[in-house]
Every structure is written in C-alpha cells, then in structure tokens.
Design an enzyme around this catalytic site. Sequence first.
Site, short mmCIF file in Angstrom:
data_model
loop_
_atom_site.label_atom_id
_atom_site.label_comp_id
_atom_site.label_asym_id
_atom_site.label_seq_id
_atom_site.Cartn_x
_atom_site.Cartn_y
_atom_site.Cartn_z
N GLU A 206 0.80 -1.21 0.00
CA GLU A 206 0.00 0.00 0.00
C GLU A 206 0.83 1.27 0.00
OE1 GLU A 206 -0.66 -2.68 1.74
OE2 GLU A 206 -2.73 -3.21 1.27
N HIS B 106 -11.40 -3.79 10.27
CA HIS B 106 -12.03 -3.63 8.95
C HIS B 106 -13.18 -2.62 8.97
CE1 HIS B 106 -9.61 -6.95 7.56
NE2 HIS B 106 -10.21 -7.00 6.40
C1 LIG Z 1 -2.77 -4.42 4.44
C2 LIG Z 1 -3.83 -5.23 3.80
N1 LIG Z 1 -4.00 -5.15 2.47
C3 LIG Z 1 -4.96 -5.85 1.86
C4 LIG Z 1 -5.78 -6.69 2.57
C5 LIG Z 1 -6.85 -7.51 1.88
N2 LIG Z 1 -6.50 -8.93 1.95
C6 LIG Z 1 -7.06 -9.75 2.84
S1 LIG Z 1 -6.44 -11.29 2.75
C7 LIG Z 1 -5.44 -10.88 1.46
C8 LIG Z 1 -4.61 -11.92 0.76
C9 LIG Z 1 -3.24 -12.05 1.25
O1 LIG Z 1 -2.64 -13.07 0.54
P1 LIG Z 1 -1.69 -14.11 1.23
O2 LIG Z 1 -0.77 -13.39 2.16
O3 LIG Z 1 -1.04 -14.89 0.14
O4 LIG Z 1 -2.63 -15.04 2.12
P2 LIG Z 1 -3.74 -16.09 1.65
O5 LIG Z 1 -5.05 -15.37 1.64
O6 LIG Z 1 -3.35 -16.61 0.32
O7 LIG Z 1 -3.74 -17.14 2.71
C10 LIG Z 1 -5.57 -9.55 1.15
C11 LIG Z 1 -4.80 -8.87 0.09
C12 LIG Z 1 -5.58 -6.73 3.97
N3 LIG Z 1 -6.34 -7.48 4.75
N4 LIG Z 1 -4.60 -6.01 4.54
#
Ligand SMILES: Cc1ncc(C[n+]2csc(CCOP(=O)(O)OP(=O)(O)O)c2C)c(N)n1
Lengths: 351, 351, 336, 336
Positions: B60, B129
């Site tokens: 971000e 959130h």
């Molecule tokens: C700082 C932030 N950016 C975006 C999000 C939205 N978000 C929630 S879960 C996620 C996926 C993250 O991917 P990963 O670390 O690969 O975990 P996975 O869901 O694949 O287990 C995102 C981008 C968030 N929660 N926090």
Amino acid sequence: MRVINFAKAINEALACAMEADQRVICYGLGVDDPKGIFGTTLGLQDRFGEDRVFDMPTSENAMTGVGIGASMNDIRPVMTHQRLDFFLLAMDQLVNNAAKWYYMFGGQQSVPITIRLILGRGWGQGPTHSQNLQSWFAHVPGLKVVMPTTPADAKGLLLSSIFDDNPVVFLEHRWLHNVEGDVPQGDFWVPIGKAHLLEEGDDLTIVSMSYMTIEALHATAHMKALGVGCDLIDLRTIMPLDWEAIAVSVRKTGRLLVLDTASETGSFAGEVIARSAMHLFDVLKQAPRRIAMPDFPSPTSPALTRGYYRGAADIVRVTSEMLGQDLKPDAAEKNRQSPHDVPGDWFKGPF
Amino acid sequence: MRVINFAKAINEALACAMEADQRVICYGLGVDDPKGIFGTTLGLQDRFGEDRVFDMPTSENAMTGVGIGASMNDIRPVMTHQRLDFFLLAMDQLVNNAAKWYYMFGGQQSVPITIRLILGRGWGQGPTHSQNLQSWFAHVPGLKVVMPTTPADAKGLLLSSIFDDNPVVFLEHRWLHNVEGDVPQGDFWVPIGKAHLLEEGDDLTIVSMSYMTIEALHATAHMKALGVGCDLIDLRTIMPLDWEAIAVSVRKTGRLLVLDTASETGSFAGEVIARSAMHLFDVLKQAPRRIAMPDFPSPTSPALTRGYYRGAADIVRVTSEMLGQDLKPDAAEKNRQSPHDVPGDWFKGPF
Amino acid sequence: MSLTARESLDNPRVADAGLARELLYRMKRIRMVEEAIAERYPEGKMRCPTHLSIGQEAVSAAVGMALRAGDFAVSGHRAHGHYLGKGGDLKKMIAEIYGKATGCSGGKGGSMHLIDRDVGFMGSTAIVASTIPVGVGLGLSIRLRGGDQISTVFLGDGAVEEGVFFESANFAALKKLPVLFVCENNFYSVYSPMRVRQPPGRSIHAMVGSLGVPSESGDGNDVVDVYTRVRSAVEEIRNGAGPRFFEFTTYRWREHCGPNFDNDIGYRSQDEFLSWKSKDPIERLEGQLVGTGALGKEDIGRMEADIRHEVEQAFAFAESSPFPSADETFTHLYKD
Amino acid sequence: MSLTARESLDNPRVADAGLARELLYRMKRIRMVEEAIAERYPEGKMRCPTHLSIGQEAVSAAVGMALRAGDFAVSGHRAHGHYLGKGGDLKKMIAEIYGKATGCSGGKGGSMHLIDRDVGFMGSTAIVASTIPVGVGLGLSIRLRGGDQISTVFLGDGAVEEGVFFESANFAALKKLPVLFVCENNFYSVYSPMRVRQPPGRSIHAMVGSLGVPSESGDGNDVVDVYTRVRSAVEEIRNGAGPRFFEFTTYRWREHCGPNFDNDIGYRSQDEFLSWKSKDPIERLEGQLVGTGALGKEDIGRMEADIRHEVEQAFAFAESSPFPSADETFTHLYKD
Ligand SMILES: Cc1ncc(C[n+]2csc(CCOP(=O)(O)OP(=O)(O)O)c2C)c(N)n1
Ligand SMILES: Cc1ncc(C[n+]2csc(CCOP(=O)(O)OP(=O)(O)O)c2C)c(N)n1
Ligand SMILES: [Mg+2]
Ligand SMILES: [Mg+2]
C-alpha cells in the site's frame, strides 16, 4: 529538588525506569549515538548495556511492531523517534495493533509500549519535520496521549507512561528540551489523565498543551500585570482528557480559549471546544476561541514561519478581543530577544 | 436519468473519466478481479486495457507513492483499497508527500491523485475492517476529503475528484454500494466543497455525511410525520467544508445536531460543533449535540455491534431530548427488517 | 521419538507410525473443522469474514507439531489451521466465530482475530503482514529474557509483498533472533495470481535468503517432509542459530473468504484446482499409511469418528454459549 | 563521443580528455558549492537543516552526466549534489537554502526540499526513502506515455532499510519500469554504522538483485567507472531492459547534518575518515589527468576560478534576493 532541563528530566526518567525494572528497554534511531536524542538518552547504553539500549534500522513500521510483540512477553519497550513525521510510516502498527490488541482479544493481552515522538518547530524544519498530529492519536480508541510541558511533568509522566499497561504516545516538543525547572529526584510519578492548573484567575480559562503552554505563561504574566487573571490549564495528557478540570474552570470564568500546537481544523483544541459547547453551553458567556497553527503545511523560510506560528502576542490579542480590552498584545513579545524561529539562544541549529 | 445503485454509479464515473481522458488510470488490489471491488470496477480492464487498469502487489505505501509519482508526469491515478484500514500503511506517502508537494515546492507541481477507500461496517468486520478516519484526513492541510451518500453524488463527485488538480481522499461506505437512486447519464460532475440540503425544516439542523445520512433520512421522515421539520445537510465533502451551508441553516433553526460515522472523540462532527460554537454562538438556542460511534474499537460479534452502531433511533432520541418532545425513537427503527449488522437483505456476507 | 519422521517413513522396518498417525490426525482434524464451518456458514450464524484453509492443512499440522506449547506463534487472516495446529482450543475458536462470550476473544475478534495464550498462540489479525513484526518482537523478548523458546510467524505469499515483512526479516537477521518464518505460498492473494504481484522468475525463498535469513522451500502438501525439515530448523533456532524462513507451496481449495468453491468465477481454472486436489496432503499420507499397513481403514474410521464427535461438541458448545452482554461492547479499552 | 570514458582513460593514446575534464569540473563544482555552504552556514542565514555531500561528489557528477535533461530524478535529504549533477539551477538552490523568494521552492522547502522541473529534477524530500516510490511512479508514467526517458532514484544505505524501498523495487521489477536506482552506500545513517542496522555480511546489491532488479556494486569514488557503468545501464534501460540498481560505496566527510567535521565525537574514527579522504574522488581524477598531461595545473586553476566566480554569484544572488512576502505563507495549499 533541583533545577534541570526537560531533556535531562527525560533522561532521568528513563534511567530510573531501567534501574527499577529489568523489563524496560529503550530503542530508536540514534538512542546510543553521541547526541543521545537531544541529550535525553545519553549514558543509558553504558549503564544498561547494548541489549536494553539499542539503535535500530530505519524501519519505523516493523520496529513498532517489534516493540508491540516484545511487550506481549513482559518487556516494557520505550521507542523514540527524532520527529513525529517519521512515525507516519508506523500508523498500521500503532493503530491496527497497539491500540486495539487489548480490546480485540477480549482483554487478555495489553500492549504496554511507550512511543516518544519529538515535535519539530522552527529553524527551517519545514513541511516534513514539524507536524503535530496529537488529534490523530486522540481519535484512536485505546491509545493514551501525553504532552508534558514542564521538566517535572516530563519526568513524572514518562515514568507513568512506561509503567502504564497500555500503549502511550508521548509527545515531546523540541522547543521544550532546554526549558528548566524544579524536578524531584528519584522515582517520581505524575498520573496520566490529570491536568495541571498553572495559573489562576477569574477572567478567562486558557486550556493549553506542550510548548503552547510556555507561550501562554508569557501571555498570562503579561496580562496579570494589566489586571487580567486567567486560569491556565496545562492538559499534560490529552487522552484521557481531564475534562473535569476544564469544566470546573469554565464554570468559574465563563470564557474559554484553547491553544494547540497543530493545524487548526481537526485539532484537539476543536475537540475541547466542541465538548464545552455541548456540555457547558449554559455557563459560557461568549463564544469560545482557539489559537492553533494555520491550515497549511509548515513552510521552511524564516520569512514564512514568522506569520505561521502563534505565540504569546496572539494569545493576548485574542484575550483582548474576548474581554473587550486592549491588553497590548505587541508588548507581550517585546522582552523576548531570540529570533522567532529558535526556542532560545542556546539553539544554534541545524536540527 | 435512470435508477442505478451507488456501486454502478462509481463504475460509470470511472468509465466516463477513462473514456474522456487517456491520462486516467485505475489500480488497486482486485480492481480487475471477478468481484471488481464490489462491482465498482467491473468491465474496466476489458474496456481500457491492462496498462490503464491493473491489480497490484500488497504494497500500500509504495503503490501510493507510485501514483503520486505518475501524477507528476500528467497521469491521473485512481487508486482503490477495499478497506480504509489497509491504507494506514500509506500515511507517509499520503501526508508527507501527496498533501504537501504542491505547497512545499512553491506551487510548481501538484499531485492530482484520487484515493478511493471503502469504509466497512457490520457482518463482523470487526476492529481492523471498520475504521472511519475522515477526521485524520481533514486535519492534513492539502488534502480534499469527499464522502458521498447518494449514487448521483458518488458519480458526480468521483468525476470531480479525478479531474481535480489536488489529492483527493474519496471515502465510500460499504453500506451505500447497493443504495439506489437517480443518476444522470454521461459526463456529470458535482462540485467538491458544496453540501447538499436533502430535507428542509425549521426545528433543527442535522449535519451529516456518508452512510449516516441514510440513517438521518429515516429519522427525518419519521419525525416529519410527527410534525418536526429538520434541515438535513449532507456534507458530501468534508474538506473543503461548506461552512456557509451550515451557518445559513443554523441561523434559521438555532439548533444543531451533527452525525458522524467515526469514533466520537476527535471526530469531524466535533470540528463542526467547535466551529458552530465559535462562529454561531449567538444564534444557538441550546447546546449542540453530536451522534458518532463510541470511543471504542469496533467489536466483531453481532451481540456487541448492536450497541455500538448509531442509527435513526438515536437521531430521533437526541432530537427528542433537544426539542423536549417524545418523538418515539423506537418506532423509527420498526419498519426496518434486516438484522442490524447488514445493510439490507441483499448482503449475504462475508465481506 | 528417536527417529525423524522422514527416516521412519522411508524405512518401513523401523517405521514409527505413531508420528505419521499423529500428523494425519492433526490434518484431518483441521480439515473436518473447516468443512463443518463451510457447511454451516450459510446458516448466517457465523457473522464475520471467514477464511478457510482447506487444502493447506499440512503446514499447520506439521509446524504445530514441531513446536512446543511454550513456543510462540502469530498469524494472519487465514489462521484457523495455525491456531488449531499450535494447540488452540477448538471450542473457543468456534465460539469466537459465532461471536459468543465463550469465544477465545470474547466475541470481540471473530474468525480473523484469534488468540490462545495458554499454548503460545499470541494472536492473529486481519491486516496482511501486520503480525510479522509482532512475531519478531516476541523473538526479541525471548532473547532478552533468556530460554530456548522460539517465535513462529505464519504468513502468505501476499504478505511477502508488504514492506513490513522485509523490515522484520532484516531485523530478525540483524539480531539473530529465534524466529521461524513459515510462508504458505498458495499462489494467490485474494483473486490475484503471482503474475500480477511479483516479478516473473523470482523465488521468494531465495530472496529472503539474500536478506540474511537462511531460507528454503518445500512441498507444503508433504506433511512428513514439512515436519522433518521444520523440526530440525526449530532445533537449530533453539540453539541460537538465528532466524529461518520456509516457503511451502500449497493450495487453497475454496474461495478466499467464505465457504464456497469458486473455480467458476474465472480467476483460476478448474484444472488447476483439480491438479492440486490430486495432491491432497491428507489423502497422500493416508494412502501411504494404509498402503504400508501402518494404519487400517478401521483406524481411520475411528479417527474420523473421534474428530467428528469433537467437532460436533465444539459447535454445540458455540451454539449453546451465551452472547456477550451488551455492555461488553464498552469494556477492555484500557487495562487498568 | 565515440568511446566510453573507461576506454578513453585506459588508453591514453585515444584519450577523450573532454569527458574526464567535464566529470572533474562537475565534481569540483559540487564540492566548491558545498564548501561555500559549510563556510557560511555559521553566519546563521541559512536557517534550515542542511546535509552536505562533500566526499560523495563522484556519483552525483557521473550519474547526472549519464542522464539527459529530459530524464527524471528524485532524491532525499542529502540532495544538493544530485540536484546540481542533474543540471539544477545553482542560484535557485542557494536562494532556497537562504529561504528566499527566488529559491527553487520559493522558500517553502529549504535545503531538504529541492526541485527543478526544467531539468527533470522532480523533487527531493526529507523523509528517508519517501521519494523512492515517487521515482518508480515517474517510471510508470513514462511507460504509459511512451518515449525513452528514464527515471532515477537516488537513495542511501539507510533508505534501503525502509519497507517502501523493497515494495518499490518489487513493483519496478514486476512492471520492468525504466528506473535507475542509485544507492550511495556511505556506511552511515546519521551516526549509526551498518553494523547496527543490517545483518553482517549481507550485500545490499546482491539482495536487490534477488528482488528481481539486476544489480551491481562499484567504487563510488571512481567517477569514470561510475559514469561508464551507469551510462551503459542507462542505455539498456532506455531500450526497455527494465530497472537497474547500483550500489556505490563512498563516504561523507562532514557531519550528517550541518557544516562541521565530527570525527571527534566518537561514532567513527579519524583514521577511517582519513583513509576515505585519501580516496577523494576529485584528487584521484585530477591526479590522473595531470599525470597523463591531459590537464595542466593552469587549466585546473582556471576551472576553479570559473566555479568560484559562479558560486560567489550564486551566493550574492541569494543574499540580495528578497524574502518571500508574509502572505506567501498562505498560498499554494491547493492548485485551482
Ligand atoms: C494491508 C492489507 N491489504 C490488503 C488486505 C486484503 N487482503 C485480505 S487477505 C489478502 C490476501 C493475502 O494473501 P496471502 O498473504 O497470500 O494469504 P492467503 O489469503 O493466500 O492465505 C488480502 C490482500 C488486507 N487485509 N490487509
Ligand atoms: C522515515 C525517516 N526516518 C528517520 C529519519 C532521520 N534521518 C534523516 S537522514 C537519515 C539517514 C539516512 O541514511 P542514508 O539513507 O544512508 O543517507 P545518508 O544520510 O547517509 O546520505 C535519517 C535516519 C528521516 N528523515 N526519515
Ligand atoms: Mg496466498
Ligand atoms: Mg548513508
């Protein structure tokens, strides 16, 4: 008691906390360098070792999280940043983690960290080295926000902050570091959440914080000589706010002027005025006022900061308007010899 | 005109801007995914290509700086985050760069970026959130802060934001995405900085923003039936603030109630009340009031959010107190059938 | 146990089926809990965003087993498996997802904010990467307080993109902290494939290695291998070797958030899903154990029945637990 | 010019002394400007934090020369050299440090916030690493608008520790953006040595390479080598090869912020300073050129006199320029 300056008082508080409690650690960019954060951390590493007093990478966000994590296993971290502005990088850790942890896990684990942030002003600190974002912190449920003015309060409140079980943002104004005052020796605490009535008078309530209280002291001394008496309330901590101290005073004077070191719109001064309008409406004799910085970034050139910063003369001017008397605002500044962009002759720049 | 929902109105604004001006780009986590940011970005990549509409790494802070940099070379970035909370990671870029660039370089280079942030509520979004930090943004000189309520304003204000030469934080409440309304077709702008008088009445001025305006509409309809008339001012943009619209109304009614989607202390509602106390003191017939969220993080369990969120019944209750009449607050909620933690039956969770 | 898991399985003559059985049991337990959540989620009683780890159970089971209860762990939004693997209380977790007073966070946190301090599960939160430095700070606290605990940080391939990960890894390496980083690379961040997030051909574990944290990658669906490697790394970390990083490839079977399958919506293919499903870590180990005769169909039936019973009890506990009282909204702001 | 700088100097027979002379001139100019600031700073008329780059001139001179005026550059707190190297207006820079209306930022920015858009110097700011993504964003804009410009990001070894650097490098690599990263590794961040900030034995450039940005390191006090290597990288970037990263080792002679020497205060040794002083990039090149007869003492005298004159004029301009009027404090909040 003896007279020491604010920086030394901070240094004493840190030493005292680390002496009393093994759990206390102190870190941040430059805490062990020859300048020792404007003198506030000098000697600590020699005394308490490199494990407990250490420099860090330029990684403000992670290093805040590191302090948060350590605090969960019974460490008491004190982190320091030479300017609040750098700490904007760490808002996620402060707000999403430190402030909420105790609440969001149902009261099982608090985050007892203290974050010292230094507020810059003058000598061309400019737009990226002079921000005062206390109202941001006060708006985040779960944080405590401390803004001492006197050396004694600096010491006593820092000790209270370190041993408070919650995250505390401790704001030190750069222009206070050389202010001198009586400071009790040894283990000396000032409670968080209690304001300090520095001057008493019936004509006006002035609510202030941090460096603006120094300006207010100049102003009230000047006005007292002219027969105008003010209650001067130094908030010391803005969150929790000592609303009762304000209410008692405003019930007495019926007039309120609030000072703030930050940009006016959205300032904490506005919050104090809003509360007074909501809860003290019937005792207010006239519209409350506030004096804060303009809604502009801080410029760098001394030619531009002169009109940007507010001080004793402004306080006297607004009081004159409120009371309908000419209290000779310009004279309130007359005795102060240093250029407007340094806190005193001791300051030779550049930082 | 035809009736479409808020999400579709955003989508139209984006398409319209990208159609009209090659310089407009749109990026953010998930802008090109099957859900298209709650429908707001659906179809854009197909229409405008992968260069102008793209997903991004979970970075971000840097991605905000990337938008800032691109905007300096005549690109008009629109960045989107699915929750404001994630954007806490980017405060340095927003505040130290975007907000100040035009000022600190003496007016030579502005930063025309638009940052869409979605405000969560309900369905257990919980502490990380559901944050509403508009007062933070309003406190930073140099930013514009837009908070539309109606689909038409969403479209018209987003177009104005994209083509504004300054950084704009555009706050979309998740509970508005399915709200329907008349929206003009084609290139339709609503000026930044102008409030909208949604209801007229002589008894009370209600100042509101974003989703709280929906609650206010329920409340004013209910009260109108009981013979109480309110001016309902939907701010639409909180910075710049349309102070004149507020002042005109308060001069008429003498009574002010301000609503906010954020935690109470340090809220923008407080700023509005402070200004009314300072500038409209003599016309206020009684203490102004505000209704905002409590000074606690948002809990997750529906059993806990029920008492956390404020709505139409609270507005009626406070109005009753202010006017000294029983306006039957409980009845104001009666017709609304969905559980309290969803915006309507269309919402099935989980996000 | 005297042999590593890998040795025991490679060498049927000395097979310590107990270990493999335990890993199987742990994986199955996570799977069945998650399946039960998926099944009941549409009832609308679990009213919070919920990220299931079905398909990814091997890492949770193996890492949890390689750790002691006194070791710390932190995680992110997709934490059910990590919590359970680490020994977190199942009843309290389900109750938390239901928003009940008996939940592990008293209903304040929900699925995305889990904690069980009794077993060192120090918290999971929903901001991607946000607990990474917290885990490193726990590592620092161990260093300061002495002892041979370690701190474990679970993260995803998306979390690796956050600057705070990089900063945290740098600090852990700088101070040689006892931190185990476990990255589950499931190739997606929400609906976003690697391709739009990280440079082509870049290896996460090699990159982390070059930051100064010794790193390796492995098949995250081979539970015995995960266990064996993590376990030996854990010993090294305990002995002061400093941080270690593992990248385990695996796959999430269901939608990013919520109970459904979503191979139809277009961000990934049914083929891709099926190819990963054929690498199901549970079937794989179960097949091996049944194949070598170490476990019979009957044993497995009993295992599943036990788990089913436990899961039912957990849901019954959650359903029958009271909601927190309304004034709990206004507690726990500050610790006195 | 038909030969690279390295070839020309390695091969005296075909020496293109013009290039080397130009590099020498540019380094000397930066040095003499900085020396003049240091000399006059104690007068108290330059009332802003000021970070001098004395000792580090080679990188500024060489990189600036390898770029076109139409290329972009951004920098941080220690930006005088980068600004001048890129062709920034000297008078406007000095006036800015004096807080004058004629300053490059109208007095609003000071030493730490310089800009000269006419030569592509798009801004320097005082938050460590804060302009790095801005430079990458400029790279993105070039990609979107077409053309063969490149965007240059100047950064220090401390800035490398900020997560935003990592995020920015990742994005530049992902999109193969035309970005040149130039890291001056002067071994200190304020008073903090590498040892307390980055893991022992870790190489910055190797780490960046593993992020996906092709990287190399070099002697930042060898101006010809810096020029040669950067120039060829710049050509590759222009031709679409994607981002490149250089780590150049060098040394800051004076205190972090302000005009003085500070080898006495204890964070670094006089010996260390002297050993670096003996590698002065200016003396080195000057020695070579005089040694080969490519330049005479007299040429050098003339060069210095020219610069001295220009510097004096710049200070005279700054001193005689008006301060901004008081109401300028309240302009430029928004662009209309
Ligand atoms: C700082 C932030 N950016 C975006 C999000 C939205 N978000 C929630 S879960 C996620 C996926 C993250 O991917 P990963 O670390 O690969 O975990 P996975 O869901 O694949 O287990 C995102 C981008 C968030 N929660 N926090
Ligand atoms: C975010 C942030 N953190 C800390 C600082 C304080 N600070 C100013 S300059 C500097 C040194 C940075 O070191 P490096 O990047 O190596 O640059 P150098 O000063 O050596 O040229 C630091 C830490 C800052 N300005 N911004
Ligand atoms: Mg993933
Ligand atoms: Mg350096």
